[in-house]
Each structure stands twice: as C-alpha cells, then as structure tokens.
Design an enzyme around this catalytic site. Structure first.
Site, PDB file in Angstrom:
ATOM      1  N   HIS A   1      30.171   1.919  -1.417  1.00 34.66           N
ATOM      2  CA  HIS A   1      30.932   1.419  -0.446  1.00 34.66           C
ATOM      3  C   HIS A   1      29.977   0.480   0.437  1.00 34.66           C
ATOM      4  O   HIS A   1      30.421   0.324   1.735  1.00 34.66           O
ATOM      5  CB  HIS A   1      31.288   2.523   0.476  1.00 34.66           C
ATOM      6  CG  HIS A   1      32.326   3.487  -0.309  1.00 34.66           C
ATOM      7  ND1 HIS A   1      32.771   4.591   0.048  1.00 34.66           N
ATOM      8  CD2 HIS A   1      33.278   3.204  -1.282  1.00 34.66           C
ATOM      9  CE1 HIS A   1      33.581   5.104  -0.847  1.00 34.66           C
ATOM     10  NE2 HIS A   1      33.558   4.621  -1.806  1.00 34.66           N
TER      11      HIS A   1
ATOM     12  N   SER B   1      34.184  15.418  -0.708  1.00 36.20           N
ATOM     13  CA  SER B   1      35.210  16.239  -0.882  1.00 36.20           C
ATOM     14  C   SER B   1      36.025  15.813  -2.034  1.00 36.20           C
ATOM     15  O   SER B   1      37.127  16.273  -2.658  1.00 36.20           O
ATOM     16  CB  SER B   1      36.391  15.891   0.202  1.00 36.20           C
ATOM     17  OG  SER B   1      36.431  14.609   0.466  1.00 36.20           O
TER      18      SER B   1
END
Ligand code: ZN
Length: 251
Positions: free
Chosen positions: A126, A200
C-alpha cells in the site's frame, strides 16, 4: 486463551520456525497498533470518522489536494513519531540472520525499515506515507520540504515536471502497485513458512498471499488479536500480542 494452551502454541511456533529455511512475514495494522498507530479500518478508526480521499478526486480537484495535505500535516492519521516495537524488532532479527527472506506489509508507516529491515526486503503493498512522489515522473519528494511550502503558502505546488505530487501511499481508487505485487507473489511461492502478523486478512487482493502460500505447501501461521477468515486452514493460530509472542522465540 488459557495460559497452558498459549505455552503449547508457543512451543509449536518455535518448532515451525526451527524447521523452516525461507520464512516470509506478512504484516498488517495489528503489528503497528502495538506502536500506538491507530488501525484506520477498525470500527471507530480513522476511516469511519473521516471520508477517505480517492485518487480520482485528488487529481481532479486542487481543493481536495489541499484537504489531503492539511490532513497529512495535522498528523490526524497519527503515525508521526511512532517507533518500532518488539514485534518489528523480532521480524528484523529473523531477516538479519537470513532465515526470513522478506516482509510483505499492508502498512505505510515505514516501521519495518526503521527497525532495521533492509529496504530491498520490505515489500509495501500500500505504499509508504513517510514521503511523497510525483504522479507523473515518480520523483521522490520529502514531506518536510512540502510541509514548509504548505505552511508558507497554504498549498503544495506541482513537481518540476508539472506533475501532481502525492503522498507515496496507494490511495482508494488507485490500482495495486505492479512490482511489489509481483515480488510478493515470488517471495510467497518460495517460502516454506508464511507468518501473518496482525492482519485481519480481509483486504483483497493482499489477503490472497497466505492462500497462495498454503496451496503451494508452505506452513501457515497466523498471529492476530481477532479471528481471521483463514484461521481454519492455518497450521497454527495464536490470538495474542505479536510482540509478546515473537519476543519469546528469538532466532
Ligand atoms: Zn514530476
């Protein structure tokens, strides 16, 4: 988790590390929350309170760009001044001794590099929020320079080439960076142990990497506070603090 089962899990983790030659770490927000950096995606996190800025809006509107820089220099995303923690240090140690080959990270906070992992072994899916880049010529620009300009003029001007300067993160609406994605895939396929730390595993396509490792025959370990959708295929799952867990099994 019951204390004795944690001890058993740590023993299993120690054995998995001992049996592996090409460990790859995959890190998410959970490793950096232990450094006090908020998890933007969590309920009550930054993105539930402040509308994210899409790349297309950023390019189209000078007003949106000013708002983006205002947010950056207000440090409303909370990462300025954060330091690596025990979890980052443990990852750096496994890299230094040559048993781990790379860290694939969803984080943009630069803390793996700060903790001593060489730039070439950090694969950022990212991008990186600690510097900026021209969207046209990709020239790197330091935030300190832009901050001075912003404070003096209320704006950040274009690059020398005329291109728009943006924080070096991957924004909403921006495609995943090709080279890091390819390198992440290669490292994943070469790994014999894939260790997820604090993700997650819900953000696609990044979360595909543990799947790829598992299908390719690597062992899969997940250390995360909360359950993840991949817990059921993992060889070992530990719902605990990353720093505390990795700190107990130095290389
Ligand atoms: Zn440029």
């Amino acid at each position: 988790m019951h204390a004795s089962s944690t001890d058993t899990a740590i023993d299993s983790l120690r054995e998995l590390f001992a049996a592996s030659q090409r460990i790859v770490f995959f890190t998410g927000a959970g490793i950096s929350t232990e450094s006090g950096i908020p998890d933007f995606r969590s309920p009550g996190g930054l993105w539930s309170r402040m509308k994210p800025i899409y790349l297309q809006e950023f390019i189209a509107s000078p007003e949106v760009r000013r708002e983006a820089w205002r947010r950056r220099f207000d440090n409303r995303d909370g990462w300025v001044g954060a330091q690596p923690n025990q979890g980052h240090a443990a990852v750096a140690e496994w890299i230094r001794c040559g048993r781990a080959t790379a860290v694939i990270t969803q984080n943009v906070d630069n803390l793996h590099q700060v903790s001593g992992v060489p730039e070439a072994q950090v694969i950022e899916l990212h991008g990186n929020a600690t510097y900026a880049k021209c969207l046209t010529c990709h020239q790197r620009v330091e935030l300190a320079v832009l901050e001075q300009e912003f404070k003096a003029t209320g704006d950040v001007g274009p690059c020398n080439c005329g291109g728009i300067i943006k924080s070096a993160t991957i924004s909403f609406g921006q495609s995943m960076p090709e080279l890091p994605m390819r390198r992440a895939q290669q490292e994943t396929l070469r790994s014999d142990l894939f260790v997820v730390l604090g993700s997650s595993l819900t953000v696609m396509p990044a979360a595909e990497f543990p799947h790829i490792a598992h299908r390719n025959g690597a062992r899969l370990v997940i250390v995360n506070r909360e359950p993840t959708p991949l817990d059921e295929i993992a060889d070992l799952v530990i719902h605990d603090s990353i720093g505390a867990v990795l700190g107990t099994i130095p290389p």
